[in-house]
Design an enzyme around this catalytic site. Structure first.
Site, PDB file in Angstrom:
ATOM      1  N   ASP A 196       0.877  -1.174   0.000  1.00 30.99           N
ATOM      2  CA  ASP A 196       0.000   0.000   0.000  1.00 30.99           C
ATOM      3  C   ASP A 196       0.910   1.218   0.000  1.00 30.99           C
ATOM      4  O   ASP A 196       2.132   1.088   0.152  1.00 30.99           O
ATOM      5  CB  ASP A 196      -0.937   0.000   1.225  1.00 30.99           C
ATOM      6  CG  ASP A 196      -2.276   0.663   0.916  1.00 30.99           C
ATOM      7  OD1 ASP A 196      -2.274   1.820   0.468  1.00 30.99           O
ATOM      8  OD2 ASP A 196      -3.316   0.020   1.123  1.00 30.99           O
ATOM      9  N   HIS A 273      -3.909   2.413  -4.683  1.00 35.04           N
ATOM     10  CA  HIS A 273      -3.171   2.220  -3.426  1.00 35.04           C
ATOM     11  C   HIS A 273      -1.719   1.827  -3.707  1.00 35.04           C
ATOM     12  O   HIS A 273      -1.168   0.967  -3.015  1.00 35.04           O
ATOM     13  CB  HIS A 273      -3.847   1.141  -2.560  1.00 35.04           C
ATOM     14  CG  HIS A 273      -5.023   1.653  -1.784  1.00 35.04           C
ATOM     15  ND1 HIS A 273      -4.907   2.315  -0.588  1.00 35.04           N
ATOM     16  CD2 HIS A 273      -6.350   1.600  -2.042  1.00 35.04           C
ATOM     17  CE1 HIS A 273      -6.119   2.648  -0.138  1.00 35.04           C
ATOM     18  NE2 HIS A 273      -7.001   2.235  -1.002  1.00 35.04           N
ATOM     19  N   ASP A 328      -9.331  -1.990  -4.675  1.00 34.88           N
ATOM     20  CA  ASP A 328     -10.200  -1.001  -4.032  1.00 34.88           C
ATOM     21  C   ASP A 328      -9.715   0.427  -4.281  1.00 34.88           C
ATOM     22  O   ASP A 328      -8.525   0.667  -4.467  1.00 34.88           O
ATOM     23  CB  ASP A 328     -10.263  -1.261  -2.512  1.00 34.88           C
ATOM     24  CG  ASP A 328      -8.888  -1.227  -1.876  1.00 34.88           C
ATOM     25  OD1 ASP A 328      -7.933  -1.743  -2.488  1.00 34.88           O
ATOM     26  OD2 ASP A 328      -8.751  -0.661  -0.773  1.00 34.88           O
ATOM     27  N   GLU A 329     -10.677   1.335  -4.264  1.00 35.57           N
ATOM     28  CA  GLU A 329     -10.436   2.779  -4.159  1.00 35.57           C
ATOM     29  C   GLU A 329      -9.372   3.310  -5.115  1.00 35.57           C
ATOM     30  O   GLU A 329      -8.594   4.186  -4.747  1.00 35.57           O
ATOM     31  CB  GLU A 329     -10.025   3.124  -2.710  1.00 35.57           C
ATOM     32  CG  GLU A 329     -11.068   2.750  -1.684  1.00 35.57           C
ATOM     33  CD  GLU A 329     -10.650   3.067  -0.258  1.00 35.57           C
ATOM     34  OE1 GLU A 329     -11.454   3.658   0.456  1.00 35.57           O
ATOM     35  OE2 GLU A 329      -9.514   2.705   0.141  1.00 35.57           O
ATOM     36  N   TRP A 395     -16.620  -5.330   1.263  1.00 38.06           N
ATOM     37  CA  TRP A 395     -16.226  -4.511   2.417  1.00 38.06           C
ATOM     38  C   TRP A 395     -17.074  -3.261   2.586  1.00 38.06           C
ATOM     39  O   TRP A 395     -17.292  -2.800   3.691  1.00 38.06           O
ATOM     40  CB  TRP A 395     -14.737  -4.132   2.334  1.00 38.06           C
ATOM     41  CG  TRP A 395     -14.380  -3.109   1.287  1.00 38.06           C
ATOM     42  CD1 TRP A 395     -14.201  -3.338  -0.042  1.00 38.06           C
ATOM     43  CD2 TRP A 395     -14.147  -1.710   1.483  1.00 38.06           C
ATOM     44  NE1 TRP A 395     -13.873  -2.174  -0.685  1.00 38.06           N
ATOM     45  CE2 TRP A 395     -13.829  -1.159   0.224  1.00 38.06           C
ATOM     46  CE3 TRP A 395     -14.172  -0.876   2.602  1.00 38.06           C
ATOM     47  CZ2 TRP A 395     -13.540   0.192   0.043  1.00 38.06           C
ATOM     48  CZ3 TRP A 395     -13.883   0.484   2.425  1.00 38.06           C
ATOM     49  CH2 TRP A 395     -13.567   0.995   1.164  1.00 38.06           C
ATOM     50  N   TYR A 420     -14.703  -4.603  10.468  1.00 42.97           N
ATOM     51  CA  TYR A 420     -13.491  -3.776  10.499  1.00 42.97           C
ATOM     52  C   TYR A 420     -13.092  -3.544  11.956  1.00 42.97           C
ATOM     53  O   TYR A 420     -13.790  -2.865  12.710  1.00 42.97           O
ATOM     54  CB  TYR A 420     -13.737  -2.453   9.765  1.00 42.97           C
ATOM     55  CG  TYR A 420     -13.415  -2.548   8.284  1.00 42.97           C
ATOM     56  CD1 TYR A 420     -13.758  -3.685   7.557  1.00 42.97           C
ATOM     57  CD2 TYR A 420     -12.755  -1.521   7.616  1.00 42.97           C
ATOM     58  CE1 TYR A 420     -13.451  -3.787   6.210  1.00 42.97           C
ATOM     59  CE2 TYR A 420     -12.439  -1.619   6.268  1.00 42.97           C
ATOM     60  CZ  TYR A 420     -12.797  -2.752   5.571  1.00 42.97           C
ATOM     61  OH  TYR A 420     -12.486  -2.861   4.242  1.00 42.97           O
ATOM     62  N   ASP A 422     -10.630  -1.911  13.149  1.00 40.79           N
ATOM     63  CA  ASP A 422      -9.840  -0.707  13.443  1.00 40.79           C
ATOM     64  C   ASP A 422     -10.697   0.375  14.095  1.00 40.79           C
ATOM     65  O   ASP A 422     -10.182   1.423  14.479  1.00 40.79           O
ATOM     66  CB  ASP A 422      -9.158  -0.160  12.182  1.00 40.79           C
ATOM     67  CG  ASP A 422     -10.108   0.032  11.003  1.00 40.79           C
ATOM     68  OD1 ASP A 422     -11.240  -0.496  11.041  1.00 40.79           O
ATOM     69  OD2 ASP A 422      -9.714   0.708  10.037  1.00 40.79           O
TER      70      ASP A 422
END
Ligand code: ACM
Length: 691
Positions: A196, A273, A328-329, A395, A420, A422
């Site tokens: 990442d 990422h 992702d993203e 997710w 998640y 976190d």
């Protein structure tokens, strides 16, 4: 210990032998069967097996499993010695069999114990291993094992945990220590988020800059680095912090996991990422500049050459059938103006950048399939068209996974709302800073991955469930364990146990004990017994003059977090510790909150106020200015308060009331809250309280 009663109350498949054997001389041991995840079926028998130092372990299984299981048990607290054959009628026997009544999963087992010993049968080494985990948990007093018959098998084949080793690097010793616990609770997949922007963490021989440079930064802690200059540094720079796994380290982790019947799944992020790669190798980005692009250039063949070469080395190291390619993203802005990407889109007839992303994913899937591997990716891989054989890891909610299943694909569920790890697990003011969100053990435990809407056929495509620990706000190994446990144990039970056998009060009791056991074993779990719990204001509705009164939105709320729509600000319902609880309403426009409440008639008003929430990690900030006015006719307004507020990114979650107190008459209340000029961001409000 959880009481037996609490276990048998809810599980139809549990047979309460204490009742059946009423009058017999059973069983002080009954209350001490304490297995997590809770097994499918337990039938109590009379008596128990007394453990002694002379007990032997006999294993009838293929050589490879025999070696793993034997070594495991010799190292276990029971320290069992191996017998070559079943010479004594006293001891523990493991037997791999071809069929097993009532068991269909290769990971299932049947455990029978009586006063002479314990017999575990299973269809595979993994099944025997899980039987042993149950045995070890039953024997945790080191003295005896109650006489029972357990038939047990997992609800899901895939029971995973993800660890983000990019945002903060975690040593191979740490990873192995977690494998011990994951296996004990029958988790069978460890997904490592190896790459990442914050650092590349796996040695790739062909691309040394990934680990000489992209694995290091001049800051041990992610937050100041990410909100600072985000620069990498050379490995030999005295300021260098971070690290990576050598290929030997990876082999060691993979082998250790295999000895615990855990498959390690590598994740190599693409196409987004990937700032660390496009900085180490700028020619792989659309603009060929370091520190500019987070995504690979999909128009450039060099990107595919790089990704394939990396995956070749990765596949050499990881026997996992699944290779996770992230997905992702991805920032797609540069692709829109990149001549190479545009040429690729034209040549391939791709209508938009989503289809360009899908082109990359499909091409990588073909490559993986050619090497007899399957592609796994975050749910964005649905966008622009899903690759033919891909499995989706859902997710951003459950929709992506369900969509994949409806299209005949496998899905693994890891929706942020439940999985998640976190997020805060208790009142934020009592916790180390977290990325935001509030996810208690109870919330995690409440997850049922299979909605009623799925057909029997579709249910088969639901491959499993995973807990994810992203580590932006988790800089140390102790902190990682604190975030993982006991919530990861809740995931283990969600993934293994039958839905009808699960009960929160029963699990909570076991979890309290597990926390103490984990501490004794040298882990650093969350202190469950001193949990504070929900935000006081959220526990009961509030009465006030504006309750259920109509609200006019001069500036619209943000549709991403509509909460209770136009009723939110006057429905009497206050928010909990997270803006994701559908009680907090979001405002993202430059006008912030700008609403007028009609009290329906003129009233005596003594106070007007609203609570705001800040979660700086998620760019949710306090307002910079608040203006409160009132009117009798909705035409002429009298300003009651203008409050200037200094907003700072410091700290994690915070709550603050901005209001006015005094004495006035009002029919209309105009409440405005503007985002701060410096930080902007999203504003979240739960209720405008008028008294
Ligand atoms: C993710 O949380 N971006 C998969």
């Amino acid at each position: 210990m959880a009481s037996l009663l609490s276990k048998v109350m809810f599980g139809a498949s549990f047979v309460l032998a204490g009742t059946q054997l009423a009058g017999c001389d059973s069983t002080p041991e009954e209350g001490s069967l304490d297995i997590t995840p809770i097994p499918s079926e337990v039938v109590w028998q009379k008596g128990s097996f007394r453990l002694s130092a002379s007990d032997k372990l006999y294993i009838d299984a293929p050589e490879e499993d025999r070696a793993i299981l034997g070594a495991y048990m010799q190292a276990s607290p029971l320290k069992l010695q191996l017998a070559d054959e079943k010479t004594a009628d006293q001891g523990i026997v493991l037997r791999q069999v071809k069929t097993l009544e009532g068991i269909t999963s290769p990971e299932g087992y049947v455990l029978r114990s009586n006063s002479k010993g314990v017999q575990i049968e299973a269809l595979s080494g993994a099944g025997l291993f899980y039987g042993l985990q149950s045995l070890l948990q039953m024997a945790d007093d080191g003295e005896s094992i109650p006489a029972v018959e357990i038939k047990d098998e997992p609800r899901f084949n895939y029971r995973g945990m993800m660890l983000d080793v990019s945002r903060h690097f975690f040593s191979k010793e740490f990873v192995k220590k977690q494998i011990d616990i994951l296996a004990y609770y029958k988790i069978n997949r460890l997904h490592l988020h190896l790459t990442d922007a914050a650092g590349w963490r796996i040695e790739i021989k062909k691309y040394p800059r990934l680990t000489e440079f992209a694995a290091w930064r001049p800051s041990a802690v992610w937050k100041p680095w990410w909100f600072g200059d985000r620069k990498y540094c050379e490995q030999n720079d005295p300021r260098a912090k971070g690290g990576f796994y050598t290929q030997d380290d990876i082999r060691e982790i993979v082998a250790y996991a295999a000895q615990h019947y855990i498959t390690v799944i590598p994740e190599i992020e693409m196409p987004g990422h990937s700032e660390e790669v496009t900085t180490a190798y700028p020619e792989l980005s659309c603009t060929n500049e370091p520190y500019k692009q987070g995504s690979f250039c999909v128009g450039n063949e060099k990107t595919f050459e790089f990704l394939e070469n990396v995956l070749l080395e990765v596949m050499e190291l990881f026997p996992s059938k699944y290779i996770h390619i992230g997905g992702d993203e991805a920032g797609k802005g540069a692709w829109k103006v990149c001549p190479k990407c545009q040429a690729r889109m034209k040549k391939e007839g791709l209508k938009n950048v989503e289809e360009l992303q899908s082109y990359l994913i499909k091409r990588m899937e073909r490559f993986l399939n050619e090497h007899d591997r399957n592609l796994l990716g975050w749910d964005e891989i649905l966008e622009g068209g899903l690759a033919p054989n891909a499995t989706v890891m859902s997710w951003r909610g459950t929709e992506g996974g369900l969509k994949a299943i409806h299209a005949g694909h496998h899905a693994i569920m890891t929706p942020g709302e439940f999985c998640y790890l976190d997020a805060y697990q208790d009142a934020p003011s009592s916790q180390p800073e977290a990325i935001g969100g509030y996810r208690t053990l109870e919330k995690v435990y409440s997850y049922n991955p299979i909605p009623d809407s799925l057909t029997i056929e579709e249910r088969r495509l639901m491959h499993g469930v995973q807990g994810n620990l992203w580590t932006e706000y988790v800089p140390t190994p102790e902190h990682a364990e604190y975030m993982l446990y006991p919530r990861m144990i809740a995931i283990a039970e969600v993934a293994w146990s039958k839905q009808e056998n699960r009960s929160w009060p029963d699990f909570k009791e076991r979890a309290l004990n597990i926390v103490e056991e984990l501490k004794q074993k040298g882990y650093h779990p969350f202190d469950l017994k001193n949990q504070i719990g929900d935000r006081e204001e959220s526990k009961a509705p509030i009465q006030h003059l504006a309750l259920n009164k109509k609200v006019r939105y001069v500036a619209a709320a943000w549709s991403n977090y509509p909460a209770n729509g136009e009723a939110t600000l006057t429905d009497g319902i206050r928010g909990n510790w997270t803006y994701q609880d559908k009680c907090w309403q979001a405002f993202i426009s430059k006008k912030g909150v700008d609403v007028i409440i009609d009290l329906e008639k003129e009233m005596d008003v003594k106070s007007i106020g609203a609570d705001f929430m800040q979660a700086s990690g998620a760019d949710v900030f306090m307002p910079g200015k608040i203006i409160i006015s009132v009117s009798a006719d909705d035409k002429e307004y009298t300003q009651l308060a203008e409050i200037d507020n200094k907003v700072s990114r410091d700290g994690g979650i915070a709550f603050k009331n901005f209001g006015w107190e005094g004495k006035t008459k009002a029919r209309y209340v105009h409440y405005q809250a503007l985002p701060s000029k410096e930080l902007g961001g999203v504003l979240f409000v739960d209720e405008i309280v008028v008294k």
